[in-house]
Design a protein around this motif. Structure first.
Motif, PDB file in Angstrom:
ATOM      1  N   ASN A   1       0.977  -0.922   0.052  1.00  9.38           N
ATOM      2  CA  ASN A   1       0.387   0.207   0.040  1.00  9.38           C
ATOM      3  C   ASN A   1       0.787   1.759  -0.182  1.00  9.38           C
ATOM      4  OD1 ASN A   1      -2.246  -1.683   0.477  1.00  9.38           O
ATOM      5  ND2 ASN A   1      -2.396  -1.983   2.138  1.00  9.38           N
ATOM      6  N   ASP A   2       2.250   1.142  -0.493  1.00  9.50           N
ATOM      7  CA  ASP A   2       2.431   2.321  -0.533  1.00  9.50           C
ATOM      8  C   ASP A   2       3.624   3.066   0.388  1.00  9.50           C
ATOM      9  OD1 ASP A   2       1.982   2.485  -3.249  1.00  9.50           O
ATOM     10  OD2 ASP A   2       0.557   3.685  -3.209  1.00  9.50           O
ATOM     11  N   CYS A   3       3.795   1.611   1.203  1.00 12.01           N
ATOM     12  CA  CYS A   3       5.091   1.368   2.189  1.00 12.01           C
ATOM     13  C   CYS A   3       5.739   1.068   2.114  1.00 12.01           C
ATOM     14  CB  CYS A   3       3.351   2.024   3.857  1.00 12.01           C
ATOM     15  SG  CYS A   3       2.253   3.281   4.231  1.00 12.01           S
ATOM     16  N   VAL A   4       6.771   0.985   3.417  1.00 13.68           N
ATOM     17  CA  VAL A   4       7.770  -0.157   3.119  1.00 13.68           C
ATOM     18  C   VAL A   4       7.589  -0.107   4.532  1.00 13.68           C
ATOM     19  CG1 VAL A   4       9.454   1.993   3.268  1.00 13.68           C
ATOM     20  CG2 VAL A   4      10.035  -0.833   2.379  1.00 13.68           C
ATOM     21  N   LEU A   5       8.062  -1.477   5.193  1.00  9.52           N
ATOM     22  CA  LEU A   5       8.728  -1.819   6.579  1.00  9.52           C
ATOM     23  C   LEU A   5       9.035  -1.661   7.086  1.00  9.52           C
ATOM     24  CD1 LEU A   5       6.855  -3.541   8.668  1.00  9.52           C
ATOM     25  CD2 LEU A   5       7.611  -5.500   8.332  1.00  9.52           C
TER      26      LEU A   5
ATOM     27  N   LEU B   1       6.351   2.798   6.734  1.00 11.82           N
ATOM     28  CA  LEU B   1       6.494   4.412   6.411  1.00 11.82           C
ATOM     29  C   LEU B   1       5.939   4.744   5.302  1.00 11.82           C
ATOM     30  CD1 LEU B   1      10.189   4.586   8.564  1.00 11.82           C
ATOM     31  CD2 LEU B   1       8.137   4.900   9.803  1.00 11.82           C
ATOM     32  N   PRO B   2       5.389   5.248   4.767  1.00 16.90           N
ATOM     33  CA  PRO B   2       5.617   6.109   3.601  1.00 16.90           C
ATOM     34  C   PRO B   2       6.533   5.943   2.882  1.00 16.90           C
ATOM     35  CG  PRO B   2       3.566   7.340   5.250  1.00 16.90           C
ATOM     36  CD  PRO B   2       5.015   6.759   6.086  1.00 16.90           C
ATOM     37  N   ILE B   3       6.504   5.883   1.476  1.00 16.72           N
ATOM     38  CA  ILE B   3       7.228   5.703   0.259  1.00 16.72           C
ATOM     39  C   ILE B   3       6.915   7.082   0.580  1.00 16.72           C
ATOM     40  CG2 ILE B   3       8.698   5.036  -1.763  1.00 16.72           C
ATOM     41  CD1 ILE B   3       7.151   2.205  -1.791  1.00 16.72           C
ATOM     42  N   LYS B   4       6.467   8.233  -0.390  1.00 16.07           N
ATOM     43  CA  LYS B   4       6.399   9.374  -0.759  1.00 16.07           C
ATOM     44  C   LYS B   4       6.754  10.542   0.479  1.00 16.07           C
ATOM     45  CE  LYS B   4       1.867  10.423   0.579  1.00 16.07           C
ATOM     46  NZ  LYS B   4       1.440  11.835   1.786  1.00 16.07           N
ATOM     47  N   ASP B   5       7.152  10.374   1.709  1.00 16.25           N
ATOM     48  CA  ASP B   5       7.585  10.371   2.768  1.00 16.25           C
ATOM     49  C   ASP B   5       8.271  10.113   3.965  1.00 16.25           C
ATOM     50  OD1 ASP B   5       5.097  12.044   2.456  1.00 16.25           O
ATOM     51  OD2 ASP B   5       4.219  11.496   4.359  1.00 16.25           O
ATOM     52  N   LEU B   6       9.376   9.444   2.875  1.00 15.50           N
ATOM     53  CA  LEU B   6      10.865   8.660   3.419  1.00 15.50           C
ATOM     54  C   LEU B   6      11.396   9.588   3.968  1.00 15.50           C
ATOM     55  CD1 LEU B   6      11.263   4.920   1.719  1.00 15.50           C
ATOM     56  CD2 LEU B   6      10.612   5.868   4.464  1.00 15.50           C
ATOM     57  N   GLU B   7      11.619  10.607   3.021  1.00 16.35           N
ATOM     58  CA  GLU B   7      13.032  11.638   3.087  1.00 16.35           C
ATOM     59  C   GLU B   7      12.668  12.793   4.603  1.00 16.35           C
ATOM     60  OE1 GLU B   7       9.614  13.456   1.167  1.00 16.35           O
ATOM     61  OE2 GLU B   7      11.210  12.406   0.938  1.00 16.35           O
ATOM     62  N   LYS B   8      11.422  12.296   5.704  1.00  7.87           N
ATOM     63  CA  LYS B   8      11.171  12.778   6.626  1.00  7.87           C
ATOM     64  C   LYS B   8      11.029  12.774   7.836  1.00  7.87           C
ATOM     65  CE  LYS B   8       6.506  14.968   4.715  1.00  7.87           C
ATOM     66  NZ  LYS B   8       4.965  15.383   4.640  1.00  7.87           N
ATOM     67  N   PHE B   9      12.197  10.743   7.412  1.00 10.62           N
ATOM     68  CA  PHE B   9      11.810  10.348   8.823  1.00 10.62           C
ATOM     69  C   PHE B   9      13.284   9.397   8.723  1.00 10.62           C
ATOM     70  CE2 PHE B   9       7.673   8.902   7.433  1.00 10.62           C
ATOM     71  CZ  PHE B   9       7.552   8.981   8.979  1.00 10.62           C
ATOM     72  N   GLU B  10      14.296   9.377  10.213  1.00 12.23           N
ATOM     73  CA  GLU B  10      15.895   8.443  10.486  1.00 12.23           C
ATOM     74  C   GLU B  10      15.348   7.755  10.189  1.00 12.23           C
ATOM     75  OE1 GLU B  10      19.410   9.142  12.834  1.00 12.23           O
ATOM     76  OE2 GLU B  10      18.087  10.499  13.695  1.00 12.23           O
TER      77      GLU B  10
ATOM     78  N   TYR C   1      17.117   4.138   7.442  1.00 14.46           N
ATOM     79  CA  TYR C   1      18.427   3.649   6.633  1.00 14.46           C
ATOM     80  C   TYR C   1      17.534   2.777   6.300  1.00 14.46           C
ATOM     81  CZ  TYR C   1      21.038   7.235   9.756  1.00 14.46           C
ATOM     82  OH  TYR C   1      20.731   8.338  10.306  1.00 14.46           O
ATOM     83  N   PRO C   2      18.352   2.094   4.820  1.00 12.63           N
ATOM     84  CA  PRO C   2      19.342   2.888   4.389  1.00 12.63           C
ATOM     85  C   PRO C   2      18.333   4.423   4.010  1.00 12.63           C
ATOM     86  CG  PRO C   2      18.717   1.125   3.500  1.00 12.63           C
ATOM     87  CD  PRO C   2      18.008   1.131   4.229  1.00 12.63           C
ATOM     88  N   ALA C   3      19.279   5.460   3.938  1.00 13.31           N
ATOM     89  CA  ALA C   3      18.730   6.674   3.961  1.00 13.31           C
ATOM     90  C   ALA C   3      18.268   6.831   1.912  1.00 13.31           C
ATOM     91  CB  ALA C   3      19.298   7.546   3.866  1.00 13.31           C
ATOM     92  N   PHE C   4      19.076   5.648   1.663  1.00 16.39           N
ATOM     93  CA  PHE C   4      18.666   6.142  -0.259  1.00 16.39           C
ATOM     94  C   PHE C   4      17.787   5.602  -0.973  1.00 16.39           C
ATOM     95  CE2 PHE C   4      21.056   1.638  -0.213  1.00 16.39           C
ATOM     96  CZ  PHE C   4      20.214   0.575  -0.874  1.00 16.39           C
ATOM     97  N   PHE C   5      16.691   5.152   0.302  1.00 15.54           N
ATOM     98  CA  PHE C   5      15.465   4.230   0.023  1.00 15.54           C
ATOM     99  C   PHE C   5      14.776   5.051  -0.341  1.00 15.54           C
ATOM    100  CE2 PHE C   5      14.903   0.016   2.083  1.00 15.54           C
ATOM    101  CZ  PHE C   5      15.776  -0.470   1.784  1.00 15.54           C
ATOM    102  N   ALA C   6      14.368   6.808   0.405  1.00 14.36           N
ATOM    103  CA  ALA C   6      13.980   7.579   0.153  1.00 14.36           C
ATOM    104  C   ALA C   6      13.367   8.298  -1.344  1.00 14.36           C
ATOM    105  CB  ALA C   6      14.058   9.020   1.234  1.00 14.36           C
ATOM    106  N   GLN C   7      15.248   8.243  -1.651  1.00 15.04           N
ATOM    107  CA  GLN C   7      14.585   8.210  -3.459  1.00 15.04           C
ATOM    108  C   GLN C   7      14.757   6.602  -4.739  1.00 15.04           C
ATOM    109  OE1 GLN C   7      14.439  11.120  -5.372  1.00 15.04           O
ATOM    110  NE2 GLN C   7      14.328  11.983  -2.614  1.00 15.04           N
ATOM    111  N   LYS C   8      15.285   6.067  -4.073  1.00 13.69           N
ATOM    112  CA  LYS C   8      15.478   4.860  -5.081  1.00 13.69           C
ATOM    113  C   LYS C   8      14.059   4.269  -4.655  1.00 13.69           C
ATOM    114  CE  LYS C   8      19.078   5.205  -6.289  1.00 13.69           C
ATOM    115  NZ  LYS C   8      19.926   4.760  -7.900  1.00 13.69           N
ATOM    116  N   LEU C   9      13.648   4.265  -4.101  1.00 16.06           N
ATOM    117  CA  LEU C   9      12.208   2.874  -3.650  1.00 16.06           C
ATOM    118  C   LEU C   9      10.186   4.355  -5.220  1.00 16.06           C
ATOM    119  CD1 LEU C   9      11.790   1.278  -0.029  1.00 16.06           C
ATOM    120  CD2 LEU C   9      12.926   1.106  -2.387  1.00 16.06           C
ATOM    121  N   LYS C  10      11.090   5.299  -5.082  1.00 20.03           N
ATOM    122  CA  LYS C  10       9.823   5.842  -5.488  1.00 20.03           C
ATOM    123  C   LYS C  10      10.235   5.657  -7.016  1.00 20.03           C
ATOM    124  CE  LYS C  10      10.240  10.215  -2.651  1.00 20.03           C
ATOM    125  NZ  LYS C  10      10.567  11.114  -2.447  1.00 20.03           N
ATOM    126  N   GLU C  11      11.477   4.981  -7.570  1.00 22.86           N
ATOM    127  CA  GLU C  11      11.660   4.132  -9.136  1.00 22.86           C
ATOM    128  C   GLU C  11      12.363   3.171  -9.153  1.00 22.86           C
ATOM    129  OE1 GLU C  11      12.556   7.420 -11.682  1.00 22.86           O
ATOM    130  OE2 GLU C  11      10.697   8.930 -11.153  1.00 22.86           O
TER     131      GLU C  11
END
Length: 171
Positions: free
Chosen positions: A35-39, A138-147, A149-159
């Motif tokens: 549902n557009d969230c990552v565990l 955590l919602p993929i579209k909002d990952l950059e708002k959370f600490e 890791y891995p931090a690269f998920f915030a951008q890479k999981l969108k595409e």
């Protein structure tokens, strides 16, 4: 540099620590998207979220390790879709369980097949089974708002790319 011990050699983990507080770990981790969230997981010793997974054991494949770790942490027998990322991660934490260690981790990140449900049966523990872990979607579209890791998920999981990406990070 000599190897002084095997850092608690739990279940024959591929992990060691040197006399000068350097730590190496070979790890398998899961990307579980529902549902557009990552565990992710967290615990009371840490102030951040971390990916589902853990150390690969001696004689175990990365695929076997991720299936074992996912079941241990979620209570659900997820299936592997494919390998998505290989990360070489160099980092040092100033707090938590890895305080004052210079860490070098190589992690195989596997995309897991979606089940269409965020329901889990988690009773996971960390640190020699003494600290409860909590699972968090955590919602993929909002990952950059959370600490997280891995931090690269915030951008890479969108595409997500249809091929394996090799990522090197220094934190």
């Amino acid at each position: 540099m000599s190897i002084s011990n095997t850092l608690q050699q739990i279940n024959n983990d591929v992990c060691f620590q040197t006399d000068d507080n350097q730590r190496f770990r070979l790890r398998a981790a899961a990307i579980i998207i529902e549902n557009d969230c990552v565990l992710f997981a967290t615990n009371k010793m840490e102030n951040y979220y971390y990916s589902i997974g853990g150390a690969i054991e001696i004689g175990e494949t990365a695929e076997q390790a991720v299936l074992r770790e996912v079941f241990e942490e979620t209570g659900i027998p997820y299936e592997i879709d494919r390998l998505a990322y290989i990360q070489e991660n160099f980092f040092k934490r100033n707090d938590g369980m890895l305080k004052d260690l210079s860490c070098h981790e190589i992690t195989f990140y596997f995309l897991m097949k979606s089940r269409g449900s965020q329901e889990l049966n988690s009773h996971s523990k960390t640190l020699n089974n003494t600290i409860d872990e909590q699972m968090a979607w955590l919602p993929i579209k909002d990952l950059e708002k959370f600490e997280a890791y891995p931090a690269f998920f915030a951008q890479k999981l969108k595409e997500l790319k249809p091929y394996v990406e090799h990522i090197v990070t220094f934190q």
